[in-house]
Design an enzyme around this catalytic site. Structure first.
Site, PDB file in Angstrom:
ATOM      1  N   LYS A 131       3.391  10.571   8.049  1.00  0.00           N
ATOM      2  CA  LYS A 131       2.690  10.158   9.256  1.00  0.00           C
ATOM      3  C   LYS A 131       3.328  10.751  10.519  1.00  0.00           C
ATOM      4  CE  LYS A 131       0.425   5.920   7.621  1.00  0.00           C
ATOM      5  NZ  LYS A 131      -0.957   6.353   7.756  1.00  0.00           N
ATOM      6  N   ASP A 168       9.311   2.778   1.049  1.00  0.00           N
ATOM      7  CA  ASP A 168       8.174   3.523   1.583  1.00  0.00           C
ATOM      8  C   ASP A 168       8.129   3.267   3.089  1.00  0.00           C
ATOM      9  OD1 ASP A 168       5.739   4.431   2.466  1.00  0.00           O
ATOM     10  OD2 ASP A 168       4.576   3.604   0.809  1.00  0.00           O
ATOM     11  N   PHE A 177       0.850  -1.186   0.000  1.00  0.00           N
ATOM     12  CA  PHE A 177       0.000   0.000   0.000  1.00  0.00           C
ATOM     13  C   PHE A 177       0.886   1.236   0.000  1.00  0.00           C
ATOM     14  CE2 PHE A 177      -2.364   3.480   1.856  1.00  0.00           C
ATOM     15  CZ  PHE A 177      -3.576   3.400   1.206  1.00  0.00           C
TER      16      PHE A 177
END
Length: 473
Positions: free
Chosen positions: A301, A272, A181
């Protein structure tokens, strides 16, 4: 066509009331009732009614009781009814330094008093200082930073940077992994694997393919096939640990093996670390567990300390230099703004001052051992427990069981949730400030939930909650 009719006084009245509520530390019962009703009505009519169905299913008796109000501590939240929740979700990984860490809040407040956004013309010092800090703490020869506002933006920047570097070399293809993802904008979505997110937006960016995660042989075969077909690969993008895929941890040789293969076939390696970075797995960056350095690293984040949205795409000088001649080739108005940079600088300071990566490793191991013990006591419910640091998962035998556990924990005052790609897997992703005392409370409540589920469990129960769990990430 229906025409809107506006009462000129209504928006002004509503804005005044909203500002008055923002200004208050506590609400009266009448204000709570009004805010709850207004929130539900406006989600239904102006945000997205689909969220109400999903939220309703994890609140007691379907009354939409849980409307978030404020943080009550580094690891706890309170709703408008005054009910406290232990946060084992961490905003899907944004609250690594806890809720409202005073160092981060103070930095943002002080910068807000000076200059919230930059002029775009003069050099902004906090962006320069943050870029240097990230160059210092990231592994290997990562040196230059591009700042954005979200993980998706970090991935988009990484893909564009890789394309800009590789296109003169005749390379445009990308390889991602099954279960991965990377976001939901068109570029990031092209790397993301789950069909339910991809299919409504075809055609996506061409040139992306997927191989099984953790399988070096499959990656090598795909790289070799591209080379033999005259379509050599520009970049390989992976999460060091798949987060939304269900906290899938590869073997120790996987990331070093990817580095070797990318070097052999001339592809750039993109990690990532939007979810795994900033101490989440017990080290500042998950790739440090295997001493592997990518060509490009994506962060977001937790970088903003749970106070400001900020992302960073960090690359080696060799790769980033394609933007030197034309720094306007990829830009953003709000990326790297002073408030975001102040939050990120303060977050890095807290991570290092309080050694939160070590706490993530130590308390995370204590939590993981407790969850594994509960799993052994309930083999008919729990298929597996896995994790590293404070990135953990409980995989249930089906989606219905996973959903029941998330709902039961919510009713017990503990926030957990499913993962976007692997819906039967429940993430346990608390702030890195979690204490052993709170872990004991979480484990006690988890045992109550699992014991109740065991009493109610029938193995032939239909699995009907996949869609809701896929949303409940």
């Amino acid at each position: 066509m229906k025409t809107k009719t506006h009462d000129p006084g209504t928006p002004l009245t509503l804005s005044r009331k909203a500002l008055a509520l923002i200004d208050k530390a506590e609400l009266t019962p009448q204000e709570v009732e009004w805010l709850n009703q207004e929130t539900i009505s406006n989600f239904r009519n102006h945000v997205n009614p689909g969220f109400l169905e999903y939220r309703k299913s994890v609140t007691e008796q379907g009354q939409h009781a849980a409307i978030e109000w404020r943080a009550s501590g580094p690891n706890t939240l309170i709703d408008t009814q005054g009910r406290e929740y232990i946060d084992c979700l961490g905003g899907f990984g944004i609250f690594n330094v806890g809720h409202r860490h005073p160092t981060v809040v103070k930095a943002v407040e002080r910068q807000l008093a000076k200059q919230p956004l930059h002029s775009q013309e003069m050099l902004d010092p906090l962006r320069a200082l943050l870029a240097k800090l990230l160059a210092d703490i990231t592994p290997g020869d990562l040196q230059y930073c591009f700042f954005g506002n979200s993980g998706t933006e970090a991935v988009e920047a990484a893909l564009k940077l890789a394309k800009a570097y590789q296109s003169p070399r005749g390379r445009s293809a990308f390889i991602a992994t099954e279960g991965g993802f990377h976001g939901k904008s068109l570029g990031a979505l092209s790397a993301t694997s789950k069909p339910v997110f991809r299919q409504p937006f075809y055609p996506l960016v061409p040139g992306f393919s997927h191989v099984p995660f953790g399988d070096l042989a499959a990656m090598e075969a795909r790289l070799k096939a591209h080379a033999e077909q005259g379509d050599p690969v520009a970049g390989v993008i992976v999460e060091p640990i798949q987060g939304e895929g269900g906290v899938i941890i590869p073997s120790d040789d996987y990331l070093p093996g990817l580095r070797r293969l990318c070097d052999e076939y001339g592809a750039l390696l993109i990690f990532d670390e939007v979810q795994t970075g900033m101490g989440r797995t017990g080290k500042l960056f998950a790739c440090q567990h295997s001493n592997t350095t990518p060509d490009i690293l994506c962060l977001a984040k937790a970088l903003g300390g749970g106070v400001m949205p900020v992302s960073a795409t960090i690359a080696s000088k060799k790769v980033f230099s394609v933007l030197f001649d034309n720094p306007f080739l990829h830009t953003t108005t709000f990326g790297g703004n002073p408030l975001a940079c102040a939050a990120a600088i303060a977050t890095i300071n807290v991570m290092l001052e309080e050694d939160l990566a070590s706490n993530s490793a130590e308390v995370g191991e204590y939590l993981l051992d407790g969850l594994k013990s509960l799993a052994r006591q309930h083999p008919s419910l729990v298929a597996a427990v896995r994790g590293r640091g404070m990135l953990q998962a409980m995989e249930f035998h089906d989606n219905t069981l996973g959903y029941a556990f998330a709902k039961g924990m919510f009713d017990q005052g503990v926030l957990v949730a499913g993962t976007l790609i692997n819906a039967k897997t429940i993430r346990v992703e608390p702030p890195l400030t979690l204490t052993r005392a709170l872990v004991d409370k979480v484990l006690k409540r988890a045992k109550l939930v699992l014991d109740q589920m065991e009493r109610n469990h029938t193995p032939e129960s239909p699995d009907t909650s996949e869609t809701r769990l896929a949303v409940n990430a």
